[in-house]
Design a protein around this motif. Structure first.
Motif, mmCIF file in Angstrom:
data_model
loop_
_atom_site.group_PDB
_atom_site.id
_atom_site.type_symbol
_atom_site.label_atom_id
_atom_site.label_comp_id
_atom_site.label_asym_id
_atom_site.label_seq_id
_atom_site.Cartn_x
_atom_site.Cartn_y
_atom_site.Cartn_z
ATOM 1 N N MET A 339 -16.496 -11.889 29.423
ATOM 2 C CA MET A 339 -15.266 -12.933 28.975
ATOM 3 C C MET A 339 -14.470 -12.543 29.719
ATOM 4 N N CYS A 340 -13.700 -13.889 29.555
ATOM 5 C CA CYS A 340 -12.305 -13.667 30.944
ATOM 6 C C CYS A 340 -11.311 -12.691 30.726
ATOM 7 N N ALA A 341 -10.392 -12.883 31.892
ATOM 8 C CA ALA A 341 -10.051 -11.910 32.323
ATOM 9 C C ALA A 341 -8.320 -12.198 30.972
ATOM 10 N N GLY A 342 -8.271 -10.983 31.091
ATOM 11 C CA GLY A 342 -7.011 -10.702 30.336
ATOM 12 C C GLY A 342 -7.625 -10.614 28.976
ATOM 13 N N CYS A 343 -9.085 -11.310 28.548
ATOM 14 C CA CYS A 343 -9.243 -10.912 26.522
ATOM 15 C C CYS A 343 -9.156 -9.645 26.667
ATOM 16 N N PRO A 344 -7.982 -9.585 24.966
ATOM 17 C CA PRO A 344 -7.987 -8.199 24.048
ATOM 18 C C PRO A 344 -9.426 -7.939 24.033
ATOM 19 N N HIS A 345 -10.362 -7.861 23.864
ATOM 20 C CA HIS A 345 -11.811 -7.657 23.591
ATOM 21 C C HIS A 345 -12.105 -6.921 24.547
ATOM 22 N N ARG A 346 -11.721 -7.137 25.522
ATOM 23 C CA ARG A 346 -12.209 -6.404 26.703
ATOM 24 C C ARG A 346 -11.958 -4.427 26.302
ATOM 25 N N GLY A 347 -10.171 -4.116 26.508
ATOM 26 C CA GLY A 347 -9.593 -2.821 26.641
ATOM 27 C C GLY A 347 -10.391 -2.521 25.618
ATOM 28 N N ASN A 477 -7.913 2.669 2.173
ATOM 29 C CA ASN A 477 -6.870 2.597 2.209
ATOM 30 C C ASN A 477 -7.294 3.576 3.495
ATOM 31 N N SER A 478 -7.684 3.459 4.407
ATOM 32 C CA SER A 478 -6.872 3.011 6.483
ATOM 33 C C SER A 478 -7.672 2.290 6.875
ATOM 34 N N VAL A 479 -6.041 1.589 7.077
ATOM 35 C CA VAL A 479 -6.034 0.694 7.359
ATOM 36 C C VAL A 479 -4.666 0.538 8.959
ATOM 37 N N ARG A 480 -5.947 0.554 10.303
ATOM 38 C CA ARG A 480 -4.355 0.852 11.698
ATOM 39 C C ARG A 480 -4.904 -0.418 11.872
ATOM 40 N N VAL A 481 -2.771 -0.041 12.999
ATOM 41 C CA VAL A 481 -3.767 -0.930 13.763
ATOM 42 C C VAL A 481 -3.676 -0.612 15.120
ATOM 43 N N VAL A 482 -4.247 -1.355 16.192
ATOM 44 C CA VAL A 482 -3.730 -1.289 17.563
ATOM 45 C C VAL A 482 -3.797 -2.080 18.792
ATOM 46 N N ASP A 483 -2.975 -2.005 20.006
ATOM 47 C CA ASP A 483 -3.010 -2.461 20.744
ATOM 48 C C ASP A 483 -4.561 -2.312 21.810
ATOM 49 N N TYR A 485 -4.445 -3.207 24.461
ATOM 50 C CA TYR A 485 -4.552 -3.763 25.829
ATOM 51 C C TYR A 485 -4.317 -1.674 25.981
ATOM 52 N N ASN A 486 -4.389 -1.275 25.075
ATOM 53 C CA ASN A 486 -3.550 -0.233 25.338
ATOM 54 C C ASN A 486 -5.423 1.249 25.155
ATOM 55 N N ILE A 487 -5.449 1.250 26.172
ATOM 56 C CA ILE A 487 -6.806 2.357 25.960
ATOM 57 C C ILE A 487 -6.624 3.378 24.984
ATOM 58 N N ALA A 488 -5.831 4.396 25.794
ATOM 59 C CA ALA A 488 -6.111 5.462 24.753
ATOM 60 C C ALA A 488 -5.509 5.442 23.506
ATOM 61 N N GLU A 489 -4.461 4.718 23.052
ATOM 62 C CA GLU A 489 -4.871 4.372 21.649
ATOM 63 C C GLU A 489 -5.085 4.333 20.761
ATOM 64 N N CYS A 490 -6.767 3.639 21.656
ATOM 65 C CA CYS A 490 -8.297 2.878 20.590
ATOM 66 C C CYS A 490 -8.509 3.881 20.048
ATOM 67 N N GLU A 491 -8.558 4.611 21.926
ATOM 68 C CA GLU A 491 -9.345 5.511 22.021
ATOM 69 C C GLU A 491 -8.963 6.995 20.645
ATOM 70 N N THR A 492 -7.819 7.551 20.971
ATOM 71 C CA THR A 492 -7.606 7.952 19.476
ATOM 72 C C THR A 492 -7.982 7.058 17.901
ATOM 73 N N VAL A 493 -6.783 6.283 18.044
ATOM 74 C CA VAL A 493 -7.577 5.729 16.641
ATOM 75 C C VAL A 493 -8.643 5.704 15.971
ATOM 76 N N ILE A 494 -9.381 5.136 17.133
ATOM 77 C CA ILE A 494 -11.279 5.170 16.790
ATOM 78 C C ILE A 494 -11.552 6.458 16.147
ATOM 79 N N LYS A 495 -11.598 7.310 17.344
ATOM 80 C CA LYS A 495 -12.264 8.707 17.149
ATOM 81 C C LYS A 495 -11.612 8.851 15.489
ATOM 82 N N GLU A 496 -10.368 9.147 15.480
ATOM 83 C CA GLU A 496 -9.773 9.993 13.914
ATOM 84 C C GLU A 496 -10.218 9.103 13.025
ATOM 85 N N GLU A 497 -10.466 7.355 13.158
ATOM 86 C CA GLU A 497 -11.453 6.748 11.458
ATOM 87 C C GLU A 497 -12.856 7.438 11.847
#
Lengths: 579, 192
Positions: A339-347, A477-483, A485-497
């Motif tokens: 994955m390239c440097a800065g690839c959004p998939h990485r986080g 019904n549960s559709v959420r958007v995350v960034d 690049y924001n690891i904490a947000e991704c972790e929280t949302v994935i756990k919740e879903e």
């Protein structure tokens, strides 16, 4: 004018010169450039369809309306389009229709090594296979003539080495075609049993006539050799390897038309030589045909049905001397794609890896999440298989998620064949979590637009699919958007879903870092005195980070300042240069 | 057969600009009246992986690829890549390599080591190696991205094409606004 042309570019030129005016394709290496190059001609309407089935049906519709049409795809794309394929063989066409399919022997960029020639035989369609750019251009034109003369779609089969090699072509002018009138003809174009039964004998008759055509066509070439001890039957890029090794020493029957094969031609050729050798990549397709005629051959006994061939492999099989090289005496580490440097998939992948989830993966750049150090993917099969697969995985666990399993799929792949899988999740009620990696482009094949990007193939503004609204309309019904690049947000949302008692979609949204409009921040700064050599930053597999003498170092030429590594560093050694 | 076919392999790391080098060579060789084939692999291998481009020219070129033991020249954008492809060099072939080192992921993660002293190792094993710091020369010319032109300049020393022929090919291959910088990089490579 003589010029160097990529095989795929030459196909596009052939389409242009043949008066083709309609192209609908889905990108796939090594076929993509045919359609990109065709789109450069003002006389050709060209579009990216959401998948190969849609592309083929669309191209058929255009041929039915009376315009010479084309659809292009990679070998596995033809599996997706197989449904219309077998039936448009029955209906035939109105104006000419050519189907470009590119195989990938050696799997440079594919998930399997299937041999598309079997489709020509199975669907009872003619298939032409060029061996260089010059033939790619010529065969594309001849394919249209065959299509209209025999009332059939025609395959133009490429392989990586022809598609992605430049060789010399001579171009000529376009011959404009007036639109063929569409006349209603239910018994030809409505394939319900009563009509289809009458069409099948016509198809068989057509194949007989095409085999007769093959026996005299200049597409197939008999090159008489200096002696008659050995005769080689070969095709496509293998012909080039044979010529490289044997020159004019042996007799060669070069098939430009790989299906149908003329029985008469094969028998005459075999009778003229003492021994027949078939040189073909992947399966022994031509060899089986010869053997069925009672002709003894050598072929797959000499050349593997695995991987692509080369001049040395052909020389080895033929028992001809060749030079083997010497390698330097050193252990050379592999250099796999990353994955390239800065690839959004990485986080996002870092979080999946950290949470030790089962990840049902899909086809795209994000397949690279499977390799070290992320090691975050459990399975990759084909386009769309992640969404369908996670449903099955969860249903097998009594309809519940184990709280540990997700699907990941890219935006383009979701449009291609992820939507129907999501409908299944909703309709058949599994508690599945699907993560859509929306990087606003079709990345792996080199940045093609798709229905979610808001632009079409020509780069003009187009309708943009609203992924959130689409998922809701399907019943999620549960559709959420995350960034990502924001690891904490991704972790929280994935756990919740994952904890929810309902299906959900998480859209991980950030455009590919290689897109021209994406502005990069200044490179991340490392305070060497704060770095404790804990190597947390090495867990994301970023090519811009390395450890030198026990300290993290950032390659400023690669770093895009995405900041994912700064979130992992517990000692604040890595700092974003700007906020 | 096709004994007079010359084989040049251009190798490097995805994203280093080797496609421009092969485009430039292709144009030059075409204008010289040769039969030419240039092969490259697109797609997955672009993502920072090992990449290779084959350039072949002569009276009649058949195979689009260069096989082991066949390359007259290996032009490498990165040192490890030069070593990786040594098996493809002809007995009396030449390696032109940038001394720049880019760690592959197994080295970055510590699973493997970048071999030390590669230029010396190759020379000790009998390979004819012309190693230059193409990155530094490119930066001197005005851009780290001009490594490709530095290496083409170096390669030009081993062919008897005229400077005008090379310059025309460069003009046909690079954007106007980077032309002078690229010409400078080419000259620095040729004279290094």
């Amino acid at each position: 004018m003589k010029q160097l042309m990529l095989g795929n570019e030459a196909v596009a030129r052939g389409l242009f010169e043949a008066g083709c005016s309609f192209v609908s394709s889905y990108p796939g290496t090594p076929s993509t450039e045919i359609t990109e190059c065709a789109a450069q001609y003002a006389e050709i309407y060209a579009e990216w369809a959401p998948n190969e089935k849609v592309a083929m049906e669309t191209a058929f519709g255009a041929a039915l309306a009376g315009k010479r049409s084309f659809c292009g795809m990679k070998h596995v794309g033809l599996n997706v389009a197989a449904d219309p394929l077998f039936t448009i063989s029955y209906t035939g066409v109105n104006a000419g229709m050519v189907i470009g399919v590119a195989d990938d022997p050696g799997m440079h960029s594919s998930q399997n090594e299937q041999d598309s020639r079997h489709y020509a035989k199975a669907a009872k369609l003619p298939m032409l296979e060029p061996s260089n750019s010059k033939e790619a251009l010529e065969f594309a034109k001849i394919a249209y003539d065959i299509s209209e003369e025999f009332d059939t779609p025609v395959f133009l089969k490429m392989c990586t080495r022809v598609a992605h090699s430049q060789s010399i072509v001579e171009t000529s002018n376009r011959v404009e075609r007036s639109q063929v009138e569409y006349v209603k003809n239910p018994s030809k174009y409505i394939m319900m049993p009563g009509f289809a039964k009458k069409r099948h004998p016509i198809v068989e008759e057509r194949m007989t006539k095409l085999a007769e055509f093959a026996s005299t066509s200049l597409l197939n070439r008999w090159e008489k050799g200096n002696d008659n001890k050995v005769g080689i039957i070969t095709v496509g890029t293998c012909y080039q390897y044979v010529k490289e090794v044997c020159g004019n020493d042996v007799s060669i029957l070069k098939l430009g038309m790989v299906w149908p094969i003329s029985e008469k031609m094969i028998k005459e050729f075999a009778a003229s030589v003492e021994k027949v050798i078939v040189v073909e990549e992947l399966d022994g397709f031509i060899e089986e045909f010869c053997n069925a005629l009672g002709i003894k051959t050598e072929g797959k006994s000499l050349f593997s049905n695995i991987d692509e061939l080369s001049q040395n492999k052909v020389a080895k099989g033929l028992g001809i001397e060749y030079t083997e090289g010497n390698a330097v005496d050193a252990v050379i580490p592999n250099r796999p794609p990353v994955m390239c440097a800065g690839c959004p998939h990485r986080g996002l992948y870092y979080v999946l890896s950290k949470l030790k989830l089962n990840v049902i993966g899909d086809i795209g750049c994000y397949t690279l999440g499977a390799v070290a150090p992320l090691n975050a993917v459990d399975s990759v099969i084909c386009m769309g298989a992640s969404v369908s697969g996670v449903h099955g995985f969860n249903k097998a666990n009594y309809g519940k998620t184990d709280g540990k399993t997700v699907a990941v799929i890219g935006d383009s792949t979701f449009m291609h064949s992820g939507i129907t899988g999501l409908v299944n999740i909703s309709y058949n009620d599994s508690n599945s979590t699907v993560i859509i990696l929306d990087n606003s482009i079709t990345g792996m094949t080199g940045h093609q637009h798709n229905p979610t990007t808001g632009f079409n193939l020509k780069g003009d503004p187009a309708a943009k699919v609203d992924i959130e609204a689409l998922c809701r309309a399907i019943g999620i019904n549960s559709v959420r958007v995350v960034d990502p690049y924001n690891i904490a947000e991704c972790e929280t949302v994935i756990k919740e879903e994952l904890a929810k008692e309902e299906p959900s979609v998480i859209i991980s949204r950030r455009p590919c870092a290689l897109l021209k409009y994406v502005k990069h921040k200044s490179p991340v700064m490392v305070s060497a005195d704060k770095c404790k050599n804990c190597k947390m930053c090495m867990k994301i597999g970023c090519p811009a980070i390395s450890m030198v003498d026990g300290k993290a170092v950032i390659d400023a030429t690669l770093c895009t300042g995405c900041g994912v590594c700064t979130q992992l560093c517990k000692f604040e050694a890595m700092q974003e240069a700007e906020k | 057969m096709s004994n007079n076919t010359k084989n040049i392999m251009i190798v490097g790391v995805g994203g280093q600009g080797s496609l421009l080098a092969s485009k430039l060579l292709g144009r030059l060789l075409l204008t010289k009246g040769y039969d030419v084939k240039v092969s490259e692999v697109h797609g997955m291998s672009q993502r920072g992986g090992s990449v290779v481009t084959y350039v072949r020219f002569g009276d009649a070129v058949y195979s689009p690829v260069i096989d082991e033991g066949e390359a007259d020249f290996i032009v490498s954008f990165e040192l490890l890549e030069a070593a990786r492809w040594t098996r493809f060099l002809k007995q009396d072939g030449k390696i032109i390599t940038n001394t720049q080192q880019i760690n592959p992921m197994p080295v970055v993660t510590g699973a493997a080591e970048y071999p030390a002293q590669l230029v010396e190792k190759m020379k000790n094993d009998g390979f004819n190696v012309d190693a230059i710091d193409a990155l530094e020369l490119a930066e001197n010319a005005g851009s780290s991205k001009a490594v490709n032109l530095v290496l083409m300049g170096r390669l030009s020393k081993y062919f008897d094409f005229t400077e005008t022929e090379w310059m025309t090919a460069i003009e046909d291959s690079v954007p106007q606004k980077f032309l002078e910088m690229n010409k400078k990089a080419f000259a620095l490579g040729a004279n290094a």
